[in-house]
Every structure is written in structure tokens, then in C-alpha cells.
Write a protein that holds these residues in place. Structure first.
Motif, mmCIF file in Angstrom:
data_model
loop_
_atom_site.group_PDB
_atom_site.id
_atom_site.type_symbol
_atom_site.label_atom_id
_atom_site.label_comp_id
_atom_site.label_asym_id
_atom_site.label_seq_id
_atom_site.Cartn_x
_atom_site.Cartn_y
_atom_site.Cartn_z
ATOM 1 N N CYS A 52 0.860 -1.176 0.000
ATOM 2 C CA CYS A 52 0.000 0.000 0.000
ATOM 3 C C CYS A 52 0.900 1.229 0.000
ATOM 4 O O CYS A 52 1.593 1.500 0.992
ATOM 5 C CB CYS A 52 -0.907 0.004 1.228
ATOM 6 S SG CYS A 52 -2.037 1.415 1.303
ATOM 7 N N HIS A 53 0.912 1.964 -1.099
ATOM 8 C CA HIS A 53 1.736 3.158 -1.234
ATOM 9 C C HIS A 53 0.878 4.392 -0.994
ATOM 10 O O HIS A 53 -0.191 4.525 -1.592
ATOM 11 C CB HIS A 53 2.365 3.233 -2.624
ATOM 12 C CG HIS A 53 3.262 2.080 -2.945
ATOM 13 N ND1 HIS A 53 3.827 1.893 -4.185
ATOM 14 C CD2 HIS A 53 3.704 1.051 -2.187
ATOM 15 C CE1 HIS A 53 4.581 0.807 -4.183
ATOM 16 N NE2 HIS A 53 4.512 0.275 -2.968
ATOM 17 N N VAL A 54 1.348 5.269 -0.145
ATOM 18 C CA VAL A 54 0.619 6.494 0.172
ATOM 19 C C VAL A 54 1.415 7.682 -0.360
ATOM 20 O O VAL A 54 2.578 7.867 -0.011
ATOM 21 C CB VAL A 54 0.399 6.645 1.688
ATOM 22 C CG1 VAL A 54 -0.363 7.943 1.981
ATOM 23 C CG2 VAL A 54 -0.347 5.450 2.252
ATOM 24 N N HIS A 55 0.788 8.482 -1.223
ATOM 25 C CA HIS A 55 1.397 9.702 -1.763
ATOM 26 C C HIS A 55 0.861 10.900 -0.982
ATOM 27 O O HIS A 55 -0.349 11.046 -0.819
ATOM 28 C CB HIS A 55 1.050 9.871 -3.236
ATOM 29 C CG HIS A 55 1.743 8.923 -4.151
ATOM 30 N ND1 HIS A 55 2.854 9.274 -4.893
ATOM 31 C CD2 HIS A 55 1.503 7.620 -4.442
ATOM 32 C CE1 HIS A 55 3.253 8.241 -5.617
ATOM 33 N NE2 HIS A 55 2.444 7.221 -5.361
ATOM 34 N N VAL A 56 1.765 11.757 -0.531
ATOM 35 C CA VAL A 56 1.375 12.998 0.144
ATOM 36 C C VAL A 56 2.066 14.153 -0.576
ATOM 37 O O VAL A 56 3.287 14.131 -0.770
ATOM 38 C CB VAL A 56 1.767 12.992 1.633
ATOM 39 C CG1 VAL A 56 1.274 14.261 2.310
ATOM 40 C CG2 VAL A 56 1.204 11.764 2.341
ATOM 41 N N ILE A 155 5.259 7.073 0.397
ATOM 42 C CA ILE A 155 5.570 6.179 1.518
ATOM 43 C C ILE A 155 5.138 4.773 1.112
ATOM 44 O O ILE A 155 3.968 4.506 0.889
ATOM 45 C CB ILE A 155 4.863 6.654 2.802
ATOM 46 C CG1 ILE A 155 5.408 8.033 3.195
ATOM 47 C CG2 ILE A 155 5.061 5.643 3.928
ATOM 48 C CD1 ILE A 155 4.692 8.673 4.366
ATOM 49 N N ARG A 156 6.125 3.860 1.014
ATOM 50 C CA ARG A 156 5.932 2.583 0.343
ATOM 51 C C ARG A 156 6.092 1.381 1.281
ATOM 52 O O ARG A 156 6.164 0.255 0.830
ATOM 53 C CB ARG A 156 6.970 2.450 -0.780
ATOM 54 C CG ARG A 156 6.970 3.572 -1.777
ATOM 55 C CD ARG A 156 8.254 3.606 -2.619
ATOM 56 N NE ARG A 156 8.598 2.306 -3.146
ATOM 57 C CZ ARG A 156 8.088 1.799 -4.272
ATOM 58 N NH1 ARG A 156 7.215 2.501 -4.974
ATOM 59 N NH2 ARG A 156 8.460 0.614 -4.688
ATOM 60 N N ALA A 171 -3.278 6.085 5.748
ATOM 61 C CA ALA A 171 -3.156 7.295 4.940
ATOM 62 C C ALA A 171 -3.165 8.544 5.809
ATOM 63 O O ALA A 171 -2.389 9.486 5.577
ATOM 64 C CB ALA A 171 -4.290 7.350 3.916
ATOM 65 N N ALA A 172 -4.023 8.565 6.838
ATOM 66 C CA ALA A 172 -4.094 9.727 7.722
ATOM 67 C C ALA A 172 -2.796 9.905 8.499
ATOM 68 O O ALA A 172 -2.287 11.027 8.642
ATOM 69 C CB ALA A 172 -5.276 9.574 8.681
#
Length: 211
Positions: A52-56, A155-156, A171-172
Motif C-alpha cells: 500500500c503506497h501512500v502519496h502525500v 511512503i511505500r 493514509a491519515a
């Protein structure tokens, strides 16, 4: 939808970081993937994982490197929170996240040192590509990196989450980490040795939240 179709075959739909059943993977017939399979052998053939990759979003690479230099110590807790891959090739691995073990085989995977400036970050990436060990910048598999496609920190580190609630929490928290780090200003980043970060990630993958 998908669950109703699965029930017709006495199956259930579940989001998992690795398959609970043994199966042989296939390679997408694109040149890059075929090159990776030839170059990396079993590591590529057994890359049967889901993350689950999160892009900020960040303002620019300067802010992005400020963030990367400060969030490293918090990536292991994100892995522990998301750990969702106990099975590997039909066996209980004994790990909360065996995906993280499989992923660590790649030459550029894992935590990174502090970079200080975008120039130092990009020089590190270019140096890795220049070794000829990896195919291109897309194979720079840092646990957190500047996205090559979007104006984000990516964030990977996490497994794909079992529930939507866990994914939303992940994600938060990722966004909160990036926002907090971006506001650090001239405050020096924490001096945590890479070997400690790597060990913390191993422990998070082994024990999840229970450790």
C-alpha cells in the motif's frame, strides 16, 4: 459484486499482502518486466506481493527531502500497523508481514540515510542507476522516496491493508507525518543509524503490533 461472484465458488474476497496459497507467478509481457525477470531471477519471479503506497503532496523537492530526512523512524510503526501477510507459498511464515521480507531482497529496498538537500538525494538515485545493478530510477525502492511521477513524497513501506478502516488510518498517519515533518523548519533531523531503522523494520514485519 466481487464477493457475490466469489461465493458462487465457495470463496471469499480478502485484501492480503501475500497469497495464502502457493502459486506460480507470471510476468507481464513488457520489455522492462522481462528484463527485470532475466536480471533478478528468483527475486523477480517470486515478487508475488501487494503493498500500500501512500502519496502525500509536498511543495517541491526541498520540502520533500526535509520530510524524507525526518520520517524514517516512523516507518516501522506504519509497517507494524499494516502488517497483513502472514502466509507464503501455502505456509504460515511466522511473520506478521512476510511481504516485507520478500521485498527486502531488492538491492535498493529499505530505509535510507538523511540526504540534507535535493541535490544529494538525486545524486544518490543517479549513483544507484549508474551502477548498472538496477534498470532505471523506477527501481529505486526506498521505503519512502520522492515520486518520479507526481509532486509527492511516496511512503511505500506498508502491506496492503485487510480493511478499509486500516487503510484510511494508514493514509491519515502518513499525511500527518509528512505535514509535521514539513513544518520542522531548520530543526535538525533525528540521528537514527540506518542499521537501527533496518532492525526496527524487521521487528515490525516479524511481530506487527504484538511486538
Amino acid at each position: 459484486g466481487a464477493q457475490a461472484a466469489a461465493e458462487r465458488h465457495d470463496a471469499r474476497i480478502a485484501a492480503l499482502g501475500t497469497s495464502p496459497l502457493a502459486f506460480a507467478g507470471t510476468t507481464v509481457g513488457k520489455l522492462r518486466y522481462l528484463q527485470a525477470r532475466a536480471e533478478f531471477g528468483l527475486t523477480a519471479r517470486e515478487q508475488l506481493t501487494s503493498g500500500c503506497h501512500v502519496h502525500v503532496a509536498v511543495a517541491d523537492d526541498v520540502e520533500g527531502v526535509v520530510v524524507l530526512d525526518r520520517i524514517g523512524p516512523w516507518l516501522a510503526p506504519l509497517l507494524a500497523l499494516s502488517a497483513n501477510s502472514p502466509y507464503w507459498m501455502g505456509d504460515d511464515s511466522g511473520y506478521a508481514s512476510f511481504r516485507s521480507q520478500v521485498w527486502s531482497r531488492w538491492p535498493t529496498a529499505g530505509p535510507t540515510r538523511t540526504f540534507g538537500t535535493p541535490e544529494a538525494y538525486h545524486a544518490a538515485v543517479e549513483g544507484l542507476v549508474a551502477t548498472g545493478t538496477i534498470l532505471d530510477q523506477g527501481m529505486v525502492y526506498f521505503d519512502a522516496r520522492l515520486s518520479a511521477r507526481y509532486p509527492t513524497v511516496e511512503i511505500r513501506v506498508a502491506d496492503v491493508c485487510l480493511s478499509a478502516d486500516t487503510a484510511t488510518l494508514l493514509a491519515a498517519l502518513a499525511r500527518g507525518l509528512v505535514e509535521t515533518a514539513a513544518r520542522a523548519g531548520d530543526e535538525p533531523p533525528p540521528e537514527v543509524p540506518v542499521e537501527i531503522l533496518r532492525t526496527a523494520l524487521w521487528r515490525a514485519g516479524r511481530s506487527g503490533l504484538s511486538g
